[in-house]
Design a protein around this motif. Sequence first.
Motif, mmCIF file in Angstrom:
data_model
loop_
_atom_site.group_PDB
_atom_site.id
_atom_site.type_symbol
_atom_site.label_atom_id
_atom_site.label_comp_id
_atom_site.label_asym_id
_atom_site.label_seq_id
_atom_site.Cartn_x
_atom_site.Cartn_y
_atom_site.Cartn_z
ATOM 1 N N ILE A 277 10.279 8.042 6.130
ATOM 2 C CA ILE A 277 10.643 6.531 6.114
ATOM 3 C C ILE A 277 9.984 5.581 7.406
ATOM 4 O O ILE A 277 9.303 4.579 7.383
ATOM 5 C CB ILE A 277 12.111 6.246 6.087
ATOM 6 C CG1 ILE A 277 12.671 6.742 4.647
ATOM 7 C CG2 ILE A 277 12.551 4.259 6.523
ATOM 8 C CD1 ILE A 277 14.120 6.257 4.767
ATOM 9 N N PHE A 281 7.199 3.502 6.740
ATOM 10 C CA PHE A 281 6.981 1.765 6.911
ATOM 11 C C PHE A 281 6.374 1.381 8.510
ATOM 12 O O PHE A 281 4.976 0.477 7.818
ATOM 13 C CB PHE A 281 8.315 1.354 7.439
ATOM 14 C CG PHE A 281 8.459 0.164 8.073
ATOM 15 C CD1 PHE A 281 8.281 -0.923 6.115
ATOM 16 C CD2 PHE A 281 9.373 -0.675 9.086
ATOM 17 C CE1 PHE A 281 8.674 -2.670 6.858
ATOM 18 C CE2 PHE A 281 9.753 -1.857 8.897
ATOM 19 C CZ PHE A 281 9.480 -2.213 7.783
ATOM 20 N N LYS A 284 2.913 1.261 6.726
ATOM 21 C CA LYS A 284 2.727 0.196 5.390
ATOM 22 C C LYS A 284 2.369 -0.885 6.652
ATOM 23 O O LYS A 284 1.202 -1.484 6.465
ATOM 24 C CB LYS A 284 3.586 -0.126 5.266
ATOM 25 C CG LYS A 284 4.152 -1.064 4.734
ATOM 26 C CD LYS A 284 3.378 -1.222 3.171
ATOM 27 C CE LYS A 284 3.559 -2.750 2.422
ATOM 28 N NZ LYS A 284 3.056 -2.607 0.942
ATOM 29 N N LEU B 21 8.393 4.139 -0.634
ATOM 30 C CA LEU B 21 7.633 3.644 0.727
ATOM 31 C C LEU B 21 6.331 4.594 0.827
ATOM 32 O O LEU B 21 5.239 4.242 1.348
ATOM 33 C CB LEU B 21 8.585 3.780 2.140
ATOM 34 C CG LEU B 21 9.831 2.735 2.404
ATOM 35 C CD1 LEU B 21 10.747 2.916 3.953
ATOM 36 C CD2 LEU B 21 8.793 1.364 2.528
ATOM 37 N N GLY B 24 3.445 2.792 -1.251
ATOM 38 C CA GLY B 24 2.979 2.281 -0.227
ATOM 39 C C GLY B 24 2.331 1.075 -1.068
ATOM 40 O O GLY B 24 1.654 -0.284 0.235
ATOM 41 N N ASP B 25 2.868 0.829 -1.819
ATOM 42 C CA ASP B 25 2.337 -0.280 -2.237
ATOM 43 C C ASP B 25 3.038 -1.454 -3.113
ATOM 44 O O ASP B 25 3.217 -2.321 -3.647
ATOM 45 C CB ASP B 25 1.078 -0.135 -3.851
ATOM 46 C CG ASP B 25 2.006 1.058 -4.715
ATOM 47 O OD1 ASP B 25 3.561 0.501 -4.154
ATOM 48 O OD2 ASP B 25 1.513 0.976 -5.769
ATOM 49 N N ILE B 26 4.137 -1.390 -2.094
ATOM 50 C CA ILE B 26 4.943 -2.637 -2.188
ATOM 51 C C ILE B 26 5.509 -3.289 -0.937
ATOM 52 O O ILE B 26 4.650 -3.257 -0.011
ATOM 53 C CB ILE B 26 6.494 -2.460 -2.065
ATOM 54 C CG1 ILE B 26 6.931 -0.759 -0.456
ATOM 55 C CG2 ILE B 26 7.323 -0.940 -3.226
ATOM 56 C CD1 ILE B 26 8.814 -0.859 -0.671
ATOM 57 N N PRO B 27 6.005 -4.561 -1.361
ATOM 58 C CA PRO B 27 4.885 -5.801 -0.478
ATOM 59 C C PRO B 27 5.752 -5.566 0.484
ATOM 60 O O PRO B 27 6.603 -4.699 0.806
ATOM 61 C CB PRO B 27 6.069 -7.209 -2.020
ATOM 62 C CG PRO B 27 6.001 -6.586 -3.094
ATOM 63 C CD PRO B 27 6.391 -4.911 -2.547
ATOM 64 N N LEU B 28 5.588 -6.037 1.647
ATOM 65 C CA LEU B 28 6.473 -5.764 3.571
ATOM 66 C C LEU B 28 7.919 -6.678 3.656
ATOM 67 O O LEU B 28 8.460 -5.495 3.409
ATOM 68 C CB LEU B 28 5.701 -7.097 3.962
ATOM 69 C CG LEU B 28 6.007 -6.673 5.946
ATOM 70 C CD1 LEU B 28 5.767 -4.974 6.036
ATOM 71 C CD2 LEU B 28 4.861 -7.848 5.684
ATOM 72 N N GLU B 29 7.923 -7.548 2.213
ATOM 73 C CA GLU B 29 9.444 -7.634 2.580
ATOM 74 C C GLU B 29 10.365 -6.809 1.695
ATOM 75 O O GLU B 29 11.823 -6.737 2.728
ATOM 76 C CB GLU B 29 9.585 -9.021 2.131
ATOM 77 C CG GLU B 29 9.589 -10.569 1.953
ATOM 78 C CD GLU B 29 8.401 -10.528 2.298
ATOM 79 O OE1 GLU B 29 7.157 -10.134 2.036
ATOM 80 O OE2 GLU B 29 6.888 -11.469 3.168
ATOM 81 N N ALA B 31 9.488 -3.269 1.930
ATOM 82 C CA ALA B 31 9.370 -2.046 2.187
ATOM 83 C C ALA B 31 10.300 -2.444 3.389
ATOM 84 O O ALA B 31 11.180 -2.102 3.738
ATOM 85 C CB ALA B 31 8.183 -2.465 2.579
ATOM 86 N N LEU B 32 10.267 -3.303 4.470
ATOM 87 C CA LEU B 32 11.217 -4.415 5.092
ATOM 88 C C LEU B 32 12.842 -4.029 4.901
ATOM 89 O O LEU B 32 13.337 -2.962 5.537
ATOM 90 C CB LEU B 32 11.141 -5.149 5.585
ATOM 91 C CG LEU B 32 11.682 -5.735 6.706
ATOM 92 C CD1 LEU B 32 11.796 -4.849 8.394
ATOM 93 C CD2 LEU B 32 11.295 -7.325 7.565
ATOM 94 N N PHE B 35 13.411 0.503 4.068
ATOM 95 C CA PHE B 35 13.203 0.343 5.005
ATOM 96 C C PHE B 35 14.927 0.718 6.026
ATOM 97 O O PHE B 35 14.839 1.673 6.012
ATOM 98 C CB PHE B 35 12.133 -0.487 6.643
ATOM 99 C CG PHE B 35 12.377 0.122 7.656
ATOM 100 C CD1 PHE B 35 11.851 1.570 8.211
ATOM 101 C CD2 PHE B 35 12.839 -0.182 8.421
ATOM 102 C CE1 PHE B 35 12.266 2.140 9.300
ATOM 103 C CE2 PHE B 35 12.920 0.238 9.950
ATOM 104 C CZ PHE B 35 12.969 1.078 10.487
ATOM 105 N N GLN B 36 14.724 -0.832 6.191
ATOM 106 C CA GLN B 36 16.503 -0.625 6.621
ATOM 107 C C GLN B 36 17.512 -0.451 6.231
ATOM 108 O O GLN B 36 18.242 0.443 6.875
ATOM 109 C CB GLN B 36 16.548 -2.205 6.628
ATOM 110 C CG GLN B 36 16.069 -3.040 7.942
ATOM 111 C CD GLN B 36 16.039 -4.627 7.940
ATOM 112 O OE1 GLN B 36 16.422 -4.979 6.543
ATOM 113 N NE2 GLN B 36 16.629 -4.745 8.903
ATOM 114 N N GLU C 8 2.618 -10.338 1.399
ATOM 115 C CA GLU C 8 1.226 -9.817 0.561
ATOM 116 C C GLU C 8 0.265 -11.405 -0.355
ATOM 117 O O GLU C 8 -0.708 -11.334 -0.047
ATOM 118 C CB GLU C 8 1.031 -9.109 -0.981
ATOM 119 C CG GLU C 8 1.331 -7.577 -0.628
ATOM 120 C CD GLU C 8 2.545 -7.462 0.674
ATOM 121 O OE1 GLU C 8 3.577 -8.132 0.567
ATOM 122 O OE2 GLU C 8 2.967 -6.582 1.562
#
Lengths: 446, 77, 77, 77, 77, 77, 77
Positions: A277, A281, A284, B21, B24-29, B31-32, B35-36, C8
């Motif tokens: 992860i 990340f 990313k 994750l 890799g083709d997911i929007p940053l928000e 992803a964030l 991730f959390q 994005e």
Amino acid sequence: MGNDYLSVSDLTSYIKKKFDRDPYLDKVYLTGEISNFRLRPAHQYFSLKDDNAKISAIMFKSAFDKVKFRPEEGMKVLVTGRISVYEATGNYQIYIDHMEPDGVGALYQAYEQLKKKLSAEGLFNAPKKPLERYPKRIAVVTSPSGAVIRDIITTTRRRYPIAQIVLYPAVVQGDAAASDIVRQINRVNERDDFDTLIIGRGGGSIEDLWPFNEEIVARAIFDSKIPVISSVGHETDTTIADLVADVRAATPTAAAELAVPVLTDVMTDIKNDQVRIFNAFRNKLNQLQQRLAKVQQSYIFKQPERLYDSYVQKIDMLNERLTNSLKETINQSDRKLNDLVYNLKINSPKNMIKEQQQVLQVQGNQLKRNIMLLIQNKQNQLTQRVDALDHLSPLKVMSRGFSFTTNSEGKVVKKIDDIQKNDDIELKLIDGYAKATVNEVKKESK
Amino acid sequence: MAEKASFEDNMNKLEQIVSELEQGDIPLEKALSEFQKGVKLSGELQSTLKNAEKTLAKEMTDDDSEVAFEKEESEDK
Amino acid sequence: MAEKASFEDNMNKLEQIVSELEQGDIPLEKALSEFQKGVKLSGELQSTLKNAEKTLAKEMTDDDSEVAFEKEESEDK
Amino acid sequence: MAEKASFEDNMNKLEQIVSELEQGDIPLEKALSEFQKGVKLSGELQSTLKNAEKTLAKEMTDDDSEVAFEKEESEDK
Amino acid sequence: MAEKASFEDNMNKLEQIVSELEQGDIPLEKALSEFQKGVKLSGELQSTLKNAEKTLAKEMTDDDSEVAFEKEESEDK
Amino acid sequence: MAEKASFEDNMNKLEQIVSELEQGDIPLEKALSEFQKGVKLSGELQSTLKNAEKTLAKEMTDDDSEVAFEKEESEDK
Amino acid sequence: MAEKASFEDNMNKLEQIVSELEQGDIPLEKALSEFQKGVKLSGELQSTLKNAEKTLAKEMTDDDSEVAFEKEESEDK
């Protein structure tokens, strides 16, 4: 006699076809005693006999490999197979495809029948329940005294000590066994705090394992809400319970291994997931950062003045062209004007004035000359006349000594009668006159 | 009970998050937040395992009481 | 509402703006306003990434001291 | 209202004036007045550019804080 | 009203005068008065050109300091 | 009224007088008076030419310093 | 009244006298008087011519100094 004689081959072939086409000979259930058995590497050739008869038997490797016991000379067996003729020898023989020891034959038949029935009902092919991967509580239905529970506990403790093993002790052998096993399976299922159910029994004869071939047990396993791992007998034994269970384990140890993961592996997995992860990340973020950086590297941001540089140049150029063109326009006009002014000056009336002055001069001179000529002419005329007058002057006569006389009245005295004595007369001479008084008058005759 | 049942669910969720994750083709928000969520989940899972106690095998008596089995078992040995 | 546009989306917008500006055949006034939009977007994107990185960094630091991590987690509950 | 005419409009007007003047067959007074118009236009254009430059310079100065920010970041790495 | 006659009109008039004078068969007084007219015209034309040149020179000087330029220009109007 | 007679008219009259005198058959007194007329005419013509010359000379001088020229010119009016 | 008689009349008269005298058949006295008339006439004619010449001479002299001439001319007016 016109009898047709058959060849041996033709006859044998005819007899073989008779055997092969006979529906009863296609599948024969036969019981007998093994005779002339000697283990061969591939296909087995032996005989089956009883007190009065004997039949040759052949078992191909594929069929023999499935036999779960070792055939011995004199062993009573139950076989199934077809009867056919081996043409080379003309012997008929049984081609055995299944063989098991006699004596359990009834049980075996029951087993086969139940298996067929349950299979037809779809119990074996029904979708298997997935095992709980991280069970908290595992129920084990088995004998409290056997190696099964011990192996399961040991393995579980080794792999996943946080799983709670709860033994449901059951009779696993004898007439009471089946119903006891069913009772315990049901008890387990009455609760909802078990994740996995293991049913087990150690190895033994088919009679020993029989409870696990009973229909009620099969149905109890099938009905269990909790996924069931079955580990009955040895690896070679396949009970109905094994077939119905969601998973079959060869041994109790294997059952435990199927039931629980290795705790440290799980921890590692989680740890790995965590790392993945983070990495994913981070990747990313790095990707996006790179993408952003690439855009930020554009000269648009580094040298934004390039956005309007070309305009600055263009305007400068236009300004220059603007002034140059006006300059050119002015210069052209200036040149043209200068030409005109030059021509104007060249063509100023100055020359005309000069010309006219010359003409005037000539005319003036002519005027003067002409008037002088005219006067000269007149003078000449006059002089001529004066000369002519001169020639005719009476004074010329007088100059030769002639004179004339005038009386007091100024009249010329032509005749003597014109004067008397004592008249005052005047004598006109060429160069003067003389006054005289007449002394005498005398008339002469001619 | 939901807490108990959700360990595997959470493991699955965690795995799902990881694979999402990693694709890799997911929007940053997204992803964030994933991730959390993933970090939190993995923490919880780890802690769940750490906190779980080692158990001794038990036997269920006919009157539905669980009694220790281990002793018997070790006696067997 | 600009907050709602995803990272994005903004990135795409920024890239579009930059490529438009690089092509160079847009009117000056438009170019200027696009440029300003671009600068603002790039700032926002950068700051979003920074925050994400900070979050990452914090989680990683927390991850190293698991006790602290677990405490936090249990406080979270 | 002259403010509303776009930079490009004025640019085109200026260009037109210049090319008219360059053709050269226009009366002097017209040329003069066109020239003055041209000078006025170019003044306006230049002032627009100056403003653009100032605006850009300001954005860039604001933008410098970001560069500094990036430096810090790279030191972190 | 002589101011209204365009540069080119006066130029043409001057040209006419010059060609009349060049033909040479005009009475002296006419020639004189035409010539004087011509001189006067050429004076006016020259002065117009001088003014144009001055304007040009001024614009060019002013071009370097734009603020001053714009002020002057607006005063001219 | 003699002023109205053009230079060329007077020139012609002078020519006529000259040719009359040339013919020679005119009475003396007439000749004399014609002569005087001629002298007077030629004087007038001369003076006209002188004035023209002076005017020209003046124009020419003025031409170099246009301001002066224009001033005078406007005074002439 | 002799003044009124033109130069040519007198010239004619003189001619007549000469031709009368040439005929010769006139009395001396008449001849004398005619002759005397002729002498007188010729004197007068001569004097007329002298005067004319003087006048001419004067005009001629004046002609050389034009200023004087012009003055006279303007005084004549």
